[in-house]
Write an enzyme that holds these catalytic residues in place. Sequence first.
Site, mmCIF file in Angstrom:
data_model
loop_
_atom_site.group_PDB
_atom_site.id
_atom_site.type_symbol
_atom_site.label_atom_id
_atom_site.label_comp_id
_atom_site.label_asym_id
_atom_site.label_seq_id
_atom_site.Cartn_x
_atom_site.Cartn_y
_atom_site.Cartn_z
ATOM 1 N N GLY A 15 0.852 -1.204 0.000
ATOM 2 C CA GLY A 15 0.000 0.000 0.000
ATOM 3 C C GLY A 15 0.881 1.245 0.000
ATOM 4 O O GLY A 15 1.796 1.352 0.810
ATOM 5 N N ALA A 26 15.485 10.831 -1.504
ATOM 6 C CA ALA A 26 16.646 10.836 -0.602
ATOM 7 C C ALA A 26 17.596 9.680 -0.918
ATOM 8 O O ALA A 26 18.827 9.851 -0.876
ATOM 9 C CB ALA A 26 16.159 10.743 0.848
ATOM 10 N N ARG A 76 1.122 -5.110 -4.857
ATOM 11 C CA ARG A 76 1.289 -6.256 -3.955
ATOM 12 C C ARG A 76 1.521 -7.442 -4.897
ATOM 13 O O ARG A 76 0.569 -7.983 -5.455
ATOM 14 C CB ARG A 76 0.020 -6.476 -3.120
ATOM 15 C CG ARG A 76 -0.381 -5.254 -2.266
ATOM 16 C CD ARG A 76 -1.478 -5.609 -1.290
ATOM 17 N NE ARG A 76 -2.129 -4.444 -0.703
ATOM 18 C CZ ARG A 76 -1.665 -3.754 0.339
ATOM 19 N NH1 ARG A 76 -0.527 -4.080 0.894
ATOM 20 N NH2 ARG A 76 -2.346 -2.721 0.817
ATOM 21 N N CYS A 77 2.791 -7.804 -5.099
ATOM 22 C CA CYS A 77 3.152 -8.754 -6.157
ATOM 23 C C CYS A 77 3.020 -10.210 -5.676
ATOM 24 O O CYS A 77 3.806 -10.673 -4.852
ATOM 25 C CB CYS A 77 4.569 -8.465 -6.628
ATOM 26 S SG CYS A 77 5.113 -9.573 -7.915
ATOM 27 N N GLY A 108 4.646 -6.975 4.476
ATOM 28 C CA GLY A 108 4.825 -7.942 3.392
ATOM 29 C C GLY A 108 6.021 -7.581 2.518
ATOM 30 O O GLY A 108 6.798 -8.452 2.105
ATOM 31 N N ASP A 132 0.061 2.316 8.533
ATOM 32 C CA ASP A 132 -0.478 1.539 9.663
ATOM 33 C C ASP A 132 0.342 1.646 10.960
ATOM 34 O O ASP A 132 -0.151 1.287 12.021
ATOM 35 C CB ASP A 132 -0.595 0.056 9.288
ATOM 36 C CG ASP A 132 -1.538 -0.166 8.120
ATOM 37 O OD1 ASP A 132 -2.444 0.664 7.940
ATOM 38 O OD2 ASP A 132 -1.353 -1.157 7.392
ATOM 39 N N GLY A 175 -5.909 0.618 9.199
ATOM 40 C CA GLY A 175 -4.944 0.178 10.203
ATOM 41 C C GLY A 175 -4.579 -1.297 10.098
ATOM 42 O O GLY A 175 -3.640 -1.737 10.739
ATOM 43 N N ARG A 252 -25.392 7.220 11.466
ATOM 44 C CA ARG A 252 -24.799 7.268 10.128
ATOM 45 C C ARG A 252 -23.412 6.610 10.199
ATOM 46 O O ARG A 252 -22.745 6.653 11.246
ATOM 47 C CB ARG A 252 -24.629 8.712 9.644
ATOM 48 C CG ARG A 252 -25.928 9.434 9.370
ATOM 49 C CD ARG A 252 -26.642 8.858 8.160
ATOM 50 N NE ARG A 252 -27.835 9.615 7.821
ATOM 51 C CZ ARG A 252 -29.053 9.391 8.315
ATOM 52 N NH1 ARG A 252 -29.238 8.422 9.202
ATOM 53 N NH2 ARG A 252 -30.084 10.114 7.918
HETATM 54 O O1 F6P Z 1 -1.391 -1.286 4.789
HETATM 55 C C1 F6P Z 1 -1.945 -0.091 4.382
HETATM 56 C C2 F6P Z 1 -3.433 -0.229 4.133
HETATM 57 O O2 F6P Z 1 -3.946 1.019 3.729
HETATM 58 C C3 F6P Z 1 -4.232 -0.802 5.311
HETATM 59 O O3 F6P Z 1 -4.504 0.165 6.296
HETATM 60 C C4 F6P Z 1 -5.451 -1.338 4.610
HETATM 61 O O4 F6P Z 1 -6.000 -2.407 5.340
HETATM 62 C C5 F6P Z 1 -4.890 -1.853 3.314
HETATM 63 O O5 F6P Z 1 -3.674 -1.162 3.091
HETATM 64 C C6 F6P Z 1 -5.790 -1.665 2.128
HETATM 65 O O6 F6P Z 1 -5.167 -2.228 1.033
HETATM 66 P P1 F6P Z 1 -5.648 -2.084 -0.482
HETATM 67 O O7 F6P Z 1 -5.298 -0.690 -0.938
HETATM 68 O O8 F6P Z 1 -4.857 -3.119 -1.205
HETATM 69 O O9 F6P Z 1 -7.113 -2.298 -0.490
#
Ligand code: F6P
Length: 328
Positions: A15, A26, A76-77, A108, A132, A175, A252
């Site tokens: 992510g 940097a 995410r490979c 990961g 996170d 999170g 809501r």
């Molecule tokens: O790890 C970062 C994060 O934004 C988490 O908070 C969330 O659970 C996840 O990635 C969402 O992932 P994706 O963008 O693959 O739906």
Amino acid sequence: MAYKLKKIGVLTSGGDAPGMNAAVRAVVRSAVYNNIECFGIYKGYEGLIIDDLVKLNARGVNNIVNKGGTILKSARCVEFRSKEGRTKAKATLDKYEIDSLVVIGGNGSLTGAMLLEEEHGIKTIGIPGTIDNDLVGTRCTLGYDTALNTAVSAIDKIRDTASSHNRLFFIEVMGKGSGHIALNAGIGAGAEEVLIPEQGMGLDRLLDSLKKSEKSGKSSSIIVVSEGDKIGDNVFKFSSHIEKNLPHYEIRVSILGHIQRGGSPTCFDRVLASRMGVHAVDCLMSGQSNVMVGIIDDKMVTVPIDKAIKGGQKLHEDLVRVCDIISI
Ligand code: F6P
């Protein structure tokens, strides 16, 4: 004795997080400063598997310190999770004579860096890039501060409409199993209740707390909920429980979702990214590998990657207490 590096690769993976661009900048500039060639790898580990790289110089990373997202793209490979995938990645690194890699990402992504080092001897340094804040060995991860500020400013806006209508709002924040964003944004935005996985997200506890709030004269409320396995999992579970048990509430739900990952990084994240990027190259030059850089007591530190990815970063107990006290 300084280790003689050939070439450094840098990639962003998992992510995206605000500050990733500042970290790439940097790393590149620090490599150039030390006369080391640097390659940017596109789409995380996927770029290594499909040979999608670009040589970067100091000017190639102009005007990105303030930009959200990542110019290198991220992914995410799935293929890289297999040994075969990692062997393909190693072949690309060999082709470009890249012997060191800086990986900017979360759990990961850093696991991937560790495996690449263990199986193929590539020197790897991790930069904790995730909103996170769930890595051990650093007070905070890159992007966390920006995400928190984004969440707080969104919750502030929701509070205006919640109090105008005397409504109860359930607001879900990100999170991935860790309550750092929920707890800190909850305190910062003055939430009446914060529900985080570390504390067991008890439905009955919430019910009791809302009954107390009502008695004490509150007419509107903000409940911050940390996300479940799927977006919306937790927040709808809680809102429908309350709807059933306290039907007079007008409820809501708001899921902040991916806005928490976007936007221009805060100054804190830009400075942190710059320090982490420079430190990552320093570590490689001194022969370190398989470590993540971090910040503790305002000093740059390193922690073995296998430690960084295990167990999650503990919540500050004092914050939980403060939250309970000030939300009465
Ligand atoms: O790890 C970062 C994060 O934004 C988490 O908070 C969330 O659970 C996840 O990635 C969402 O992932 P994706 O963008 O693959 O739906």
